[in-house]
Scaffold this motif. Sequence first.
Motif, mmCIF file in Angstrom:
data_model
loop_
_atom_site.group_PDB
_atom_site.id
_atom_site.type_symbol
_atom_site.label_atom_id
_atom_site.label_comp_id
_atom_site.label_asym_id
_atom_site.label_seq_id
_atom_site.Cartn_x
_atom_site.Cartn_y
_atom_site.Cartn_z
ATOM 1 N N THR A 1 0.833 -1.205 0.000
ATOM 2 C CA THR A 1 0.000 0.000 0.000
ATOM 3 C C THR A 1 0.865 1.253 0.000
ATOM 4 O O THR A 1 0.598 2.222 -0.738
ATOM 5 N N LEU A 2 1.920 1.259 0.811
ATOM 6 C CA LEU A 2 2.816 2.410 0.875
ATOM 7 C C LEU A 2 3.559 2.602 -0.440
ATOM 8 O O LEU A 2 3.760 3.746 -0.892
ATOM 9 N N GLN A 3 3.984 1.507 -1.063
ATOM 10 C CA GLN A 3 4.671 1.608 -2.341
ATOM 11 C C GLN A 3 3.761 2.190 -3.415
ATOM 12 O O GLN A 3 4.178 3.040 -4.216
ATOM 13 N N GLU A 4 2.523 1.737 -3.429
ATOM 14 C CA GLU A 4 1.570 2.260 -4.404
ATOM 15 C C GLU A 4 1.311 3.751 -4.166
ATOM 16 O O GLU A 4 1.216 4.539 -5.121
ATOM 17 N N SER A 5 1.210 4.138 -2.884
ATOM 18 C CA SER A 5 0.985 5.541 -2.567
ATOM 19 C C SER A 5 2.173 6.396 -2.977
ATOM 20 O O SER A 5 2.011 7.518 -3.484
ATOM 21 N N ALA A 6 3.391 5.879 -2.765
ATOM 22 C CA ALA A 6 4.593 6.628 -3.133
ATOM 23 C C ALA A 6 4.657 6.855 -4.638
ATOM 24 O O ALA A 6 5.088 7.925 -5.107
#
Length: 234
Positions: A175-180
């Motif tokens: 999720t964090l990677q997608e947000s970044a």
Amino acid sequence: MLSGKNNSGFGWDEHRQLVVAEDAVWNSYINSHKEAAQFKHRSFPYYDQLTAIYAKDRATGKNAQTAADIIEEIDAEDVATTNTHEEKNDFHGCEADVSLDDMDLSGTQQQPAINQGDSTFSKKKKKTSDASDHISSTSFNDAATLLEEKIETVGVEISRSIASEVLIQQRSEMTLQESALKLYPTLCEVEGLTEDERYRALSKIPDNPTQMLIFFSLPSSVRLGWVRRFLADH
């Protein structure tokens, strides 16, 4: 790689929680173990806990035992105890035979009855002792088997718990990677944000995963004010 034979050159990075080695060592090992290539850069955050559960050699002292070892030891002790009882009974039987041969039974009519009673009592005592030993052995075996089952059950539950935590952590990281990846295009859509503010936000927000999730949860109308306050605080 860490505990096998002839695998010198491998080490464990406690901080990054992964196996480390020189490239030459890795390449040589992967040539003979193709499946090991996937572990070259993969971390194992629960390696110590899983090793404590499943690796017998975590306890290396002379008294280290598993439940199976305990059962085997109890069985060996039962055999030794039974043999000891049989040897004692044989010894006493020989003594009785010698004393009867040496005795003059002609003047005594009651002696055979007494010896017969002693023999019957000895047999009953032996049967009682054997029964007691059997019950004791069975109880120990049942207790050891139950202990082994309980340990296995606890191990399975802990493994499931760890696997669940790993899955949650992996999903959170995704999720964090997608947000970044979506951060820069989203910052470009914020009206009023200068180019300098955009790049500063791009370099600082990913370092604060919680704040990044908050940013994406906000409506577009308040993102400009939120970014400027974030930059002022960071």
